[in-house]
Design an enzyme around this catalytic site. Structure first.
Site, PDB file in Angstrom:
ATOM      1  N   CYS A   1       0.818  -1.220   0.000  1.00 42.72           N
ATOM      2  CA  CYS A   1       0.000   0.000   0.000  1.00 42.72           C
ATOM      3  C   CYS A   1       0.846   1.262   0.000  1.00 42.72           C
ATOM      4  O   CYS A   1       0.436   2.306   0.507  1.00 42.72           O
ATOM      5  CB  CYS A   1      -0.954   0.011   1.185  1.00 42.72           C
ATOM      6  SG  CYS A   1      -2.217  -1.267   1.091  1.00 42.72           S
ATOM      7  N   GLY A   2       2.049   1.178  -0.554  1.00 42.91           N
ATOM      8  CA  GLY A   2       2.839   2.392  -0.766  1.00 42.91           C
ATOM      9  C   GLY A   2       3.689   2.821   0.420  1.00 42.91           C
ATOM     10  O   GLY A   2       4.105   3.969   0.501  1.00 42.91           O
ATOM     11  N   ASN A  47       4.489  -9.270  -6.335  1.00 49.55           N
ATOM     12  CA  ASN A  47       5.291  -9.206  -5.110  1.00 49.55           C
ATOM     13  C   ASN A  47       6.790  -9.315  -5.407  1.00 49.55           C
ATOM     14  O   ASN A  47       7.585  -9.632  -4.525  1.00 49.55           O
ATOM     15  CB  ASN A  47       4.852 -10.302  -4.138  1.00 49.55           C
ATOM     16  CG  ASN A  47       5.364 -10.062  -2.716  1.00 49.55           C
ATOM     17  OD1 ASN A  47       5.545  -8.919  -2.295  1.00 49.55           O
ATOM     18  ND2 ASN A  47       5.600 -11.140  -1.979  1.00 49.55           N
TER      19      ASN A  47
END
Ligand code: SPV
Ligand code: MN
Length: 651
Positions: A288-289, A402
């Site tokens: 999420c950054g 990922n």
């Protein structure tokens, strides 16, 4: 089996003398000389037990010297765990196709019958689990080298640092540990003496065959602060100084309630007016950054984990237990990540790539890198070419979502030497963010520490790629829930106790805030699912928080907290990004969509209502917020625009 000290029993060796006798027989003179430098007897006994159980062909002690480092890098190539790339000091490592993230389904706490374990986690009876470790790890290192390393999770001398012993047959895991943690062979004994404990991690990839993956296991023994990792290679499953030991540190913080915390947070410094630096720590779920936010700071300390305590002078202090980054590369590009890209694309930095595509020129390629369109190469699932589809007819992406790059933090242009300060950095702003397409505004400040705790408790995210098999939207309490070993209620209680602790000096009390960069046009009356604004706007949200902490900007008080005023953001957009900030965009981003927020509060209220022993204060905060929102709805309708509130209040 003696349940108190089981890691020293897995090979049946109980005493230091027995341990030395075994190791003397199995080590060459050089290795033995290194072993004799280790004065922590428990560590030696543990090493002997691991050797006895796993029966490696060789034992290597990694003292962190240049020669030892060179050996590890050479062996990582020799064992084919990594392949060299054309760019100097770049290598590629692949996981098996079905081990591209944490194997949460095969990850267990070893628990005594009466022990409380997080409702989100798997548990196995401790005795049974330890027998399973013995069965699965018996002889697992045959033909391999067992590498032993002594590390510190954090600067030597810091109150919240953790000594950690790593034992693994993987040279890739060892190589990664060398970059992500501090090899402190010579300080280890004194640090164990000072702190009174060390964590232990024992791993073997075994034969690393696809057919063994169902038998992969990650076991965490909280009693013994030991992890066992079997038949896997992904760092989140094997380099257990990362999330395995983080879990033990969360336990430690919950026990030492009110005085320390162990969080899934970046640490970064933001420069404000007059060259002052204000330190931030911020939580965000995987994918999420979090790395991007950390990199947006001027002074980088960490992008994944933070350990905090309240110092004598009443400041909140943070250290990063890590010394490198294991960052997701998807969507990392020159536009959004100008500080990271040169390290990935230009010679001079050591990088271990994992699970990206290596194209025909030996260049790493990944989804969203903006660098061109590779047509062919090898990626996480084998040979790849453009247009390829999987068994279900779904396009196979260039890289796994990922896919990661491992590098040392000190390579970053914005690396802060404060990273090594045992006093930690004085932390003034805490942020909580998730992935929320339609509800919360880009930034808001909690009215009080209790409201801040509720922001952390209410993080939501879309499920991301770091957990195998995860799907849909989910609650992500403090972005730390997968790593909270015990009851969520206890953890929440520890949050309330820490942030409300009267030992925190007034004026030093951190601001607590929510961040959300994932609001879409669609959620605000538009058509597209594109984001409102741009990735780099995060710099403005952080700058506004920086000014708010120092009392230089005020805001608009709302039931959920304090929102920025348009003029303040507009000025910061000009100053920091040199771009206009239309009032229309501001209104979209900062209007309260009351029904959405109330629905979110109800969702959290229901979900936490099902957990045991959640502190009553949490439900009170939600109730206060909900009542406030419903009152606003009465006066202004379902969409409350900031200008409706400006005249009413100024916080
Ligand atoms: C995360 O998923 O939060 C990571 C990578 O930082 S892992 O090592 O899988 O935990
Ligand atoms: Mn993480």
């Amino acid at each position: 089996m003696n349940m108190a000290q089981t890691k020293e029993m897995i090979g049946g060796i109980e005493t230091f003398e027995e341990a030395m006798a075994l190791l003397e027989a199995r080590m060459d003179a050089d290795t033995l000389a290194k072993l004799k430098r280790i004065r922590t007897r428990d560590a030696v006994i543990t090493i002997a037990n691991a050797a006895m159980l796993c029966t490696p062909d060789r034992i290597f002690i990694n003292t962190g010297s240049k020669e030892d480092g060179a050996f590890i890098r050479r062996e990582a190539l020799a064992t084919a765990e990594e392949d060299a790339l054309p760019m100097a000091n770049h290598t590629i490592h692949y996981e098996l196709k079905d081990e591209q993230g944490r194997i949460t389904d095969r990850t267990y706490y070893l628990a005594e019958p009466d022990e409380k374990v997080s409702s989100l986690a798997n548990r196995i009876d401790r005795g049974e689990g330890l027998v399973d470790v013995q069965e699965r790890m018996g002889g697992i290192m045959k033909g391999m080298t067992m590498v032993v390393g002594l590390y510190m999770r954090g600067p030597v001398g810091a109150p919240a640092s953790n000594p950690s012993l790593q034992i693994t047959s993987s040279l890739y895991v060892t190589h990664s540990a060398e970059m992500l943690y501090r090899n402190r062979f010579d300080d280890f004994d004194a640090e164990v003496e000072r702190l009174g404990y060390f964590y232990t991690n024992i791993h073997s990839q075994g034969l690393n065959r696809a057919e063994d993956l169902p038998n992969a296991r990650v076991y965490m023994d909280r009693h013994d602060q030991t992890t066992y990792s079997i038949n896997c290679t992904y760092a989140g499953n094997t380099l257990l100084m990362k999330k395995g030991n983080h879990r033990f540190s969360v336990d430690k913080a919950v026990k030492n309630r009110g005085n320390e915390l162990s969080e899934h947070m970046f640490i970064t410094g933001i420069e404000g007016p007059g060259s002052r630096v204000t330190w931030f720590a911020g939580a965000a779920p995987s994918g999420c950054g979090k790395t991007t936010t950390a990199m947006a700071g001027h002074q980088f300390v960490g992008d994944d984990l933070a350990q905090m305590w309240i110092a004598e002078d009443g400041t909140v202090r943070s250290i990063n237990p890590e010394s490198g980054i294991f960052g997701i590369v998807e969507d990392v590009n020159w536009e959004g990540d100008p500080a990271l890209m040169p390290l990935l694309r230009e010679e001079g930095t050591e990088v271990i790539w994992s699970n990206v595509l290596i194209d025909e020129d030996g260049l790493p390629q990944w989804t969203g890198n903006g660098d061109g369109n590779p047509t062919k190469g090898r990626n996480f699932q084998g040979e790849w070419e453009a247009g390829m589809v999987d068994e279900k007819g779904k396009p196979v992406p260039v890289s796994h979502p990922n896919s990661r790059a491992t590098l040392v933090a000190s390579a970053l242009a914005n690396y802060s030497p404060a990273s090594e300060d045992p006093k930690g950095v004085e932390t003034s702003v805490i942020t909580y963010s998730g992935r929320d397409a339609d509800t919360m505004p880009p930034v808001w400040v909690a009215k009080s520490s209790d409201h801040g705790v509720a922001i952390g408790a209410c993080i939501v995210s879309a499920a991301t790629a770091t957990e195998v098999g995860a799907k849909g939207v989910k609650r992500a309490p403090w972005a730390n829930a997968p790593f909270i070993p015990g009851a969520l209620g206890e953890y929440m209680d520890a949050q309330f106790a820490f942030w409300a602790n009267e030992r925190i000096a007034s004026g030093k009390r951190p601001l607590m805030a929510g961040l959300n960069y994932f609001l879409t046009h669609k959620a605000r009356g538009g058509e597209s699912t594109k984001l409102l604004g741009e990735k780099r706007d995060v710099k403005v949200w952080l700058a506004w928080l920086e000014r708010h902490f120092h009392g230089e900007v005020r805001g608009i008080e709302t039931p959920i907290g304090i929102l920025p005023k348009y003029e303040d953001l507009k000025a910061l957009f000009t100053k920091i990004l040199d771009k206009p900030y239309p009032e229309e965009l501001y209104t979209k981003q900062f209007s309260l969509y009351v029904d959405n927020i109330v629905a979110r509060i109800d969702l959290q209220n229901d979900a936490y209502g099902k957990e045991e022993d959640i502190p009553a204060r949490f439900f009170e905060v939600l109730k206060e917020q909900k009542e406030g929102l419903l009152a606003l709805k009465e006066s202004f309708g379902v969409v409350v625009r900031p200008e409706m509130l400006t005249e009413k209040t100024a916080a």
